[in-house]
Motif scaffolding. Structure first.
Motif, mmCIF file in Angstrom:
data_model
loop_
_atom_site.group_PDB
_atom_site.id
_atom_site.type_symbol
_atom_site.label_atom_id
_atom_site.label_comp_id
_atom_site.label_asym_id
_atom_site.label_seq_id
_atom_site.Cartn_x
_atom_site.Cartn_y
_atom_site.Cartn_z
ATOM 1 N N MET A 1 0.861 -1.181 0.000
ATOM 2 C CA MET A 1 0.000 0.000 0.000
ATOM 3 C C MET A 1 0.897 1.230 0.000
ATOM 4 O O MET A 1 1.800 1.354 0.842
ATOM 5 C CB MET A 1 -0.920 -0.022 1.225
ATOM 6 N N ASP A 2 0.680 2.154 -0.934
ATOM 7 C CA ASP A 2 1.508 3.344 -1.100
ATOM 8 C C ASP A 2 0.717 4.588 -0.706
ATOM 9 O O ASP A 2 -0.501 4.675 -0.930
ATOM 10 C CB ASP A 2 1.985 3.484 -2.549
ATOM 11 N N PHE A 3 1.428 5.547 -0.147
ATOM 12 C CA PHE A 3 0.852 6.834 0.224
ATOM 13 C C PHE A 3 1.433 7.916 -0.690
ATOM 14 O O PHE A 3 2.646 7.921 -0.964
ATOM 15 C CB PHE A 3 1.172 7.177 1.687
ATOM 16 N N TYR A 4 0.567 8.828 -1.136
ATOM 17 C CA TYR A 4 0.967 9.906 -2.034
ATOM 18 C C TYR A 4 0.535 11.252 -1.447
ATOM 19 O O TYR A 4 -0.411 11.330 -0.658
ATOM 20 C CB TYR A 4 0.348 9.723 -3.420
ATOM 21 N N GLY A 5 1.248 12.273 -1.856
ATOM 22 C CA GLY A 5 0.932 13.636 -1.423
ATOM 23 C C GLY A 5 1.370 14.648 -2.467
ATOM 24 O O GLY A 5 2.083 14.315 -3.431
ATOM 25 N N ARG A 6 0.952 15.893 -2.270
ATOM 26 C CA ARG A 6 1.292 16.973 -3.197
ATOM 27 C C ARG A 6 2.303 17.912 -2.544
ATOM 28 O O ARG A 6 2.138 18.324 -1.396
ATOM 29 C CB ARG A 6 0.048 17.754 -3.609
ATOM 30 N N THR A 7 3.321 18.238 -3.311
ATOM 31 C CA THR A 7 4.353 19.146 -2.804
ATOM 32 C C THR A 7 4.012 20.608 -3.059
ATOM 33 O O THR A 7 4.708 21.500 -2.556
ATOM 34 C CB THR A 7 5.694 18.835 -3.475
ATOM 35 N N ASP A 8 2.958 20.871 -3.830
ATOM 36 C CA ASP A 8 2.578 22.251 -4.134
ATOM 37 C C ASP A 8 1.065 22.311 -4.265
ATOM 38 O O ASP A 8 0.450 21.406 -4.837
ATOM 39 C CB ASP A 8 3.258 22.724 -5.431
ATOM 40 N N ASP A 9 0.478 23.363 -3.734
ATOM 41 C CA ASP A 9 -0.974 23.514 -3.821
ATOM 42 C C ASP A 9 -1.434 23.923 -5.208
ATOM 43 O O ASP A 9 -2.626 23.787 -5.543
ATOM 44 C CB ASP A 9 -1.459 24.551 -2.800
ATOM 45 N N ILE A 10 -0.534 24.424 -6.035
ATOM 46 C CA ILE A 10 -0.916 24.904 -7.373
ATOM 47 C C ILE A 10 -0.886 23.745 -8.371
ATOM 48 O O ILE A 10 -1.839 23.551 -9.132
ATOM 49 C CB ILE A 10 0.033 26.038 -7.818
ATOM 50 N N ARG A 11 0.184 22.969 -8.364
ATOM 51 C CA ARG A 11 0.305 21.843 -9.296
ATOM 52 C C ARG A 11 -0.370 20.610 -8.709
ATOM 53 O O ARG A 11 -0.172 20.281 -7.537
ATOM 54 C CB ARG A 11 1.775 21.552 -9.594
ATOM 55 N N PRO A 12 -1.175 19.921 -9.514
ATOM 56 C CA PRO A 12 -1.928 18.769 -8.980
ATOM 57 C C PRO A 12 -1.147 17.447 -8.980
ATOM 58 O O PRO A 12 -1.716 16.405 -8.695
ATOM 59 C CB PRO A 12 -3.123 18.682 -9.925
ATOM 60 N N GLU A 13 0.168 17.479 -9.304
ATOM 61 C CA GLU A 13 0.915 16.235 -9.365
ATOM 62 C C GLU A 13 1.110 15.656 -7.964
ATOM 63 O O GLU A 13 1.333 16.390 -6.999
ATOM 64 C CB GLU A 13 2.278 16.445 -10.031
ATOM 65 N N PHE A 14 1.036 14.331 -7.898
ATOM 66 C CA PHE A 14 1.236 13.622 -6.627
ATOM 67 C C PHE A 14 2.582 12.897 -6.672
ATOM 68 O O PHE A 14 3.003 12.407 -7.725
ATOM 69 C CB PHE A 14 0.117 12.608 -6.371
ATOM 70 N N VAL A 15 3.215 12.817 -5.512
ATOM 71 C CA VAL A 15 4.483 12.101 -5.380
ATOM 72 C C VAL A 15 4.319 11.065 -4.280
ATOM 73 O O VAL A 15 3.542 11.229 -3.339
ATOM 74 C CB VAL A 15 5.641 13.069 -5.044
ATOM 75 N N LYS A 16 5.072 9.981 -4.421
ATOM 76 C CA LYS A 16 5.024 8.916 -3.422
ATOM 77 C C LYS A 16 5.824 9.327 -2.194
ATOM 78 O O LYS A 16 6.975 9.753 -2.291
ATOM 79 C CB LYS A 16 5.591 7.626 -4.015
ATOM 80 N N VAL A 17 5.193 9.183 -1.013
ATOM 81 C CA VAL A 17 5.852 9.587 0.231
ATOM 82 C C VAL A 17 6.238 8.393 1.095
ATOM 83 O O VAL A 17 7.208 8.473 1.858
ATOM 84 C CB VAL A 17 4.953 10.556 1.034
ATOM 85 N N SER A 18 5.499 7.267 1.012
ATOM 86 C CA SER A 18 5.833 6.095 1.829
ATOM 87 C C SER A 18 5.023 4.907 1.329
ATOM 88 O O SER A 18 4.166 5.035 0.435
ATOM 89 C CB SER A 18 5.527 6.350 3.316
ATOM 90 N N SER A 19 5.295 3.763 1.925
ATOM 91 C CA SER A 19 4.567 2.544 1.588
ATOM 92 C C SER A 19 4.589 1.616 2.789
ATOM 93 O O SER A 19 5.458 1.717 3.654
ATOM 94 C CB SER A 19 5.183 1.851 0.368
ATOM 95 N N CYS A 20 3.606 0.713 2.843
ATOM 96 C CA CYS A 20 3.515 -0.269 3.920
ATOM 97 C C CYS A 20 2.787 -1.492 3.394
ATOM 98 O O CYS A 20 2.236 -1.483 2.287
ATOM 99 C CB CYS A 20 2.803 0.304 5.154
#
Length: 207
Positions: A1-20
């Protein structure tokens, strides 16, 4: 299971932050703070390993695990909206977690190298590395494997006894021989004439 988040409120791209890894999870529910996730193995969907687990989303770390014999439902306890625990996840936290996840994934990829499959008999022996390839090419005969137990003997040399007087047919498609084949039958006897009544001559003494 992977967790994603956004590094900027303007750009909608998501990046992987962790997994379990949450084995056999039936339900998953986010905490009100948006930083923790709760997974659970529920009854009767799963009749074994019932329980709940709490995960930290930014690091994929297991925070809590509780087992239960039969767990039917789990939910978060309601909390006031002005609680200090409801702090938004900042873009800097997401960026830092994504960099740590990328470093961890690269180290695991470099440390784990895929190896060619080897049968159990060829594992752990350096001199047998080319034995399997030689057997596949037909250069070396494959070893005969006998999975019989020690007290069980082979019955390859034993043949079933033939019936007395009956010869086995060489062709299984031919009908079996009759019981009279190869057997001696008693000689045919001539029928004798019935005895003559008293006072009358027998047929052989008539003129």
């Amino acid at each position: 299971m992977d967790f994603y988040g956004r590094t900027d409120d303007i750009r909608p791209e998501f990046v992987k932050v962790s997994s379990c890894v949450a084995n056999c999870a039936v339900s998953a529910d986010w905490a009100p703070d948006g930083r923790h996730l709760m997974t659970a193995v529920l009854f009767p969907r799963m009749r074994v390993d019932n329980g709940l687990t709490l995960w930290k989303a930014l690091s994929g770390q297991k925070v809590l695990h509780a087992d239960n014999v039969e767990l039917y439902e789990v939910s978060w306890q309601p909390e006031r909206a002005d609680s200090l625990r409801f702090l938004d996840v900042t873009p800097s936290e997401v960026l830092s977690a994504s960099q740590n996840a990328a470093t961890k994934d690269s180290s695991q990829a470099n440390g784990q190298k895929k190896q060619a499959y080897k049968p159990p008999k060829a594992r752990g022996a350096a001199d047998n590395s080319g034995a399997v390839a030689a057997m596949m090419r037909g250069e070396v005969a494959a070893p005969e494997s006998d999975r019989r137990r020690p007290w069980q003997k082979r019955d390859e040399d034993k043949t079933p006894p033939a019936s007395p007087g009956v010869s086995a047919s060489p062709d299984p498609l031919l009908p079996p021989p009759s019981p009279s084949d190869g057997m001696l039958l008693p000689a045919k006897q001539e029928a004798s004439a019935p005895p003559s009544p008293a006072g009358y001559p027998s047929p052989s003494t008539r003129p």
